[in-house]
Design a protein around this motif. Structure first.
Motif, PDB file in Angstrom:
ATOM      1  N   LEU A 220       0.839  -1.204   0.000  1.00  0.00           N
ATOM      2  CA  LEU A 220       0.000   0.000   0.000  1.00  0.00           C
ATOM      3  C   LEU A 220       0.868   1.246   0.000  1.00  0.00           C
ATOM      4  O   LEU A 220       0.586   2.223  -0.689  1.00  0.00           O
ATOM      5  CB  LEU A 220      -0.903   0.019   1.242  1.00  0.00           C
ATOM      6  CG  LEU A 220      -2.146  -0.852   1.253  1.00  0.00           C
ATOM      7  CD1 LEU A 220      -2.929  -0.616   2.535  1.00  0.00           C
ATOM      8  CD2 LEU A 220      -3.023  -0.522   0.065  1.00  0.00           C
ATOM      9  N   LEU A 221       1.939   1.201   0.813  1.00  0.00           N
ATOM     10  CA  LEU A 221       2.846   2.353   0.886  1.00  0.00           C
ATOM     11  C   LEU A 221       3.633   2.471  -0.413  1.00  0.00           C
ATOM     12  O   LEU A 221       3.789   3.565  -0.963  1.00  0.00           O
ATOM     13  CB  LEU A 221       3.801   2.194   2.065  1.00  0.00           C
ATOM     14  CG  LEU A 221       4.895   3.259   2.171  1.00  0.00           C
ATOM     15  CD1 LEU A 221       4.293   4.596   2.528  1.00  0.00           C
ATOM     16  CD2 LEU A 221       5.938   2.873   3.191  1.00  0.00           C
TER      17      LEU A 221
ATOM     18  N   VAL B 204       3.016   1.393  -3.530  1.00  0.00           N
ATOM     19  CA  VAL B 204       2.241   1.854  -4.688  1.00  0.00           C
ATOM     20  C   VAL B 204       2.013   3.353  -4.595  1.00  0.00           C
ATOM     21  O   VAL B 204       2.285   4.106  -5.533  1.00  0.00           O
ATOM     22  CB  VAL B 204       0.875   1.138  -4.742  1.00  0.00           C
ATOM     23  CG1 VAL B 204       0.006   1.760  -5.817  1.00  0.00           C
ATOM     24  CG2 VAL B 204       1.062  -0.330  -5.015  1.00  0.00           C
ATOM     25  N   ALA B 205       1.529   3.793  -3.430  1.00  0.00           N
ATOM     26  CA  ALA B 205       1.137   5.193  -3.304  1.00  0.00           C
ATOM     27  C   ALA B 205       2.335   6.117  -3.385  1.00  0.00           C
ATOM     28  O   ALA B 205       2.309   7.120  -4.088  1.00  0.00           O
ATOM     29  CB  ALA B 205       0.385   5.404  -1.993  1.00  0.00           C
TER      30      ALA B 205
ATOM     31  N   PHE C 241       2.693   6.611  -7.363  1.00  0.00           N
ATOM     32  CA  PHE C 241       1.765   7.739  -7.477  1.00  0.00           C
ATOM     33  C   PHE C 241       2.279   8.997  -6.791  1.00  0.00           C
ATOM     34  O   PHE C 241       1.587   9.994  -6.712  1.00  0.00           O
ATOM     35  CB  PHE C 241       0.386   7.348  -6.939  1.00  0.00           C
ATOM     36  CG  PHE C 241      -0.344   6.409  -7.845  1.00  0.00           C
ATOM     37  CD1 PHE C 241      -1.116   6.898  -8.890  1.00  0.00           C
ATOM     38  CD2 PHE C 241      -0.240   5.047  -7.679  1.00  0.00           C
ATOM     39  CE1 PHE C 241      -1.776   6.033  -9.741  1.00  0.00           C
ATOM     40  CE2 PHE C 241      -0.897   4.175  -8.529  1.00  0.00           C
ATOM     41  CZ  PHE C 241      -1.658   4.675  -9.565  1.00  0.00           C
TER      42      PHE C 241
END
Lengths: 389, 313
Positions: B80-81, B83-84, B88
């Motif tokens: 989650l960390l 990817v973001a 992104f």
């Protein structure tokens, strides 16, 4: 043609974009929450997500609805103050995760002043603000003079103040329970006056002046940040510390002042909850109160704008209260926390989303221009491209 | 006194593992504030595994399965960390904070749903593992040796070796110091940062399960991991982002944390009659003071927290 141009300018409008992205975050958060509910038990999932969303509207009678709305509003006021605290600091480039600790400090000294020293409410409010400001200033001073990241110091202070508050308020607690004494019986003067507002909400006594005051604070913060020299200096420090220093601003002092103001806001937030008699502080609690963290959700959902924060705070509080209404023998009430934390996570993608949206708009308008222009202009365009190479 | 040593070592193991996780992530250039959340998730994975394993499983199966589950869940959650913040370019502080909140909420929802589905009257958010926990312990005289202590030491040595003696480790550090330069010599910065974050998920998840099996045999997931992930970050900063110093810092912080568990058994401390909350506060106060004195000339990786943008030179 005109209509289309207008539509485009609306899509390009930053405040419209902010609202749009927030709504997308909310929709995705709710969708994921709904999926989780479906996995737990598909039968009542639709009903449950409806209850979370509608909150007070799901009550059967009008008076009950107004009373529930009053409760939600009473808790929105402190949440809004915490959110404003984080919003204000974020605008100055500081991530005030220590709002929770500043909130605890406000609760600690505000309640202590009310219960041990029997002070009237406005004195308690001031003491709470001061306590929060001191804690914020500690973080600020550590950042300015000792280069300690405000996030780390904030988190450490959250835990230190949790235990300190438990220790302090242990002296003014009800002997039979872990909760502090009820203000209504121990010191009526410390209750924030309702000023007749309670009449509108089925005589809900927790609806007090705190709610309009919190909204006034939101407007005040907006004015300070966008209309005053003081706010401009703070923001300049946030954008570029060195440039601000070069321009003659006291960047160290600005950092401390910012966190102190943030702390005062969070401290007042605690006073807005505990001085309404809505609830008492439990001296045996072992986790940092969620108000400061939910404030982060409200801040980012509100598009980092003090006015947007008002609506976002209400929404976050409303789904939290809605979560408490669902059938607890089937679904855990923390599902609302889950939804709001997903919303915060998604808020991290807002910048990217806006970037993609603007890109998409730009590409759209370019295509149209290309189709409109004559062959000559296309050639000119090509020539300029060639020049780029 | 033996009890103090034992608790110090086990808490130091937790802090050391998690701080090493943070160390890998930050050396690659990503600030991992979500360590707390990763710990919760690792703890959840381990606890659920212990809960679901048949009670006649052999000790080695329990140890391996639990550890593996904690590590895998930790790695998955750290995505989650990654990817973001890597793909992104999101604000790393915000994402880390969201991950911490999400982990506690998700774990509570999961455990309560599980408990309720097994027994409709049970709405608690805790998991018990009294029997399974014994698999991790081995008594040496009166000293309660925990297999996790050994794992922590092994991983500490491995981490040191990987960071300083391998091509991978040096490249990883280059990405945290000057990603543009690293890219120009053909290092894939995005891949390196992903690796850093995933390793921190591995170590953070393991730290989570060690923490909830240290001293207690039941965990209430509403509590998260009580700020231990952040304490580990303080250990990492105090340890100047270096494995050897991190180990020493972990021992120091572990001792203060252990004091709050065992101070009643130590003569002169019990005689002081300080309220137990003082001991609860101590690790946080100490770390704040220590940070105030060590952060001034910090050796933090220079590019940490700044999303890498290929187009920016």
């Amino acid at each position: 043609m005109n209509e289309k141009a207008e539509k485009k300018s609306l899509l390009k409008n930053p405040s419209f974009q902010a609202i749009l992205t927030s709504l997308i975050c909310i929709a995705l958060g709710l969708l994921i929450g709904y999926i989780v509910l479906l996995i737990i038990n598909p039968v009542g999932a639709g009903e449950a997500i409806k209850t979370i969303l509608l909150n007070f509207l799901s009550r059967s009678s009008h008076p009950a609805r107004m009373k529930a709305l009053g409760n939600t509003l009473a808790k929105t006021a402190p949440l809004l103050m915490c959110a404003l605290s984080i919003c204000f600091c974020y605008k100055v480039g500081l991530f005030n995760i220590g709002a929770a600790g500043q909130y605890e400090a406000g609760a600690c000294f505000g309640l202590y002043a009310a219960l041990a020293w029997h002070m009237p409410w406005f004195v308690c409010l001031l003491i709470a603000a001061l306590a929060g400001a001191v804690v914020g200033a500690i973080s600020g001073a550590l950042k300015a003079y000792r280069n300690v990241n405000e996030v780390i110091s904030g988190i450490m202070l959250n835990w230190i103040l949790l235990y300190l508050t438990n220790m302090m308020l242990n002296k003014v607690k009800d002997p039979a329970s872990p909760y502090t004494l009820k203000l209504a019986s121990a010191n009526k003067a410390a209750l924030i006056p309702t000023a007749g507002l309670n009449a509108m909400f089925s005589n809900n006594k927790t609806v007090t002046l705190a709610i309009p005051l919190a909204i006034l604070f939101a407007i005040l913060i907006w004015v300070i940040l966008s209309k005053t020299k003081f706010g401009y200096e703070l923001k300049a420090t946030g954008y570029n510390k060195e440039a601000a220093m070069y321009a003659g601003m006291k960047e160290k002092q600005n950092i401390i002042v910012t966190l102190a103001i943030g702390g005062a806001l969070a401290g007042i937030g605690a006073a807005f909850l505990f001085l309404t008699g809505y609830q008492e502080w439990s001296t045996t609690q072992t986790s940092v109160p969620g108000m400061g963290f939910n404030g982060i959700a409200a801040t980012f959902l509100g598009g980092l704008h003090p006015i947007g924060t008002i609506f976002a705070s209400f929404f976050i509080q409303s789904i939290t209260d809605g979560g408490a209404l669902i059938n607890k023998s089937v679904y855990p009430s923390q599902i609302s926390d889950l939804i709001s934390s997903i919303i915060i996570y998604l808020c991290g993608f807002v910048l990217f989303f806006k970037f993609a949206l603007n890109n998409w708009i730009d590409r759209g308008s370019k295509k149209k221009e290309v189709s409109k222009v004559t062959g000559k202009e296309i050639k000119a365009d090509d020539a300029s491209k060639g020049g780029d190479k | 006194m033996l009890l103090l040593v034992q608790y110090t070592i086990i808490f130091a193991s937790v802090l050391c593992l998690v701080a090493l996780g943070g160390c890998f992530s930050e050396h690659s250039g990503v600030i991992n504030l979500g360590l707390e959340g990763i710990m919760v998730m690792g703890a959840l994975g381990g606890a659920v595994t212990m809960f679901l394993l048949p009670s006649d499983s052999s000790k080695i199966v329990i140890v391996l399965a639990t550890t593996l589950a904690a590590v895998i869940i930790g790695v998955i959650y750290s995505c989650l960390l990654a990817v973001a913040s890597i793909n992104f370019k999101a604000d790393q502080t915000l994402i880390g904070t969201a991950m911490n909140l999400l982990a506690t909420a998700a774990a509570t929802v999961f455990v309560r749903a599980m408990n309720t589905s097994l027994n409709p009257d049970n709405v608690s958010s805790s998991i018990q593992y009294i029997h399974e926990k014994k698999a991790f312990l081995k008594y040496i005289g009166k000293f309660e040796f925990n297999w996790f202590m050994l794992m922590a030491i092994v991983l500490l040595i491995v981490s040191y070796f990987v960071l300083y003696k391998t091509k991978f480790g040096l490249r990883l550090q280059a990405c945290g110091e000057n990603p543009q330069a690293a890219d120009s010599v053909g290092i894939n910065v995005y891949a390196m940062r992903w690796a850093g974050v995933l390793i921190s998920g591995f170590l953070g998840g393991l730290g989570g399960i060690v923490y909830i099996t240290a001293g207690v045999s039941e965990w209430k997931f509403e509590m998260g991991v009580a700020g231990f992930g952040f304490l580990a970050l303080a250990v990492m900063i105090f340890g100047q982002w270096r494995p050897t110093k991190i180990a020493l810092a972990a021992l120091l912080f572990g001792m203060f944390r252990a004091l709050s568990n065992v101070y009643t058994g130590i003569g002169f401390l019990a005689a002081l009659h300080m309220p137990s909350t003082v001991y609860n506060m101590l690790p946080y106060i100490i770390s704040l003071i220590v940070l105030a004195f060590t952060s001034k000339n910090s050796r933090a990786p220079k590019a940490e927290g700044i999303p890498y943008d290929k187009g920016m030179r």
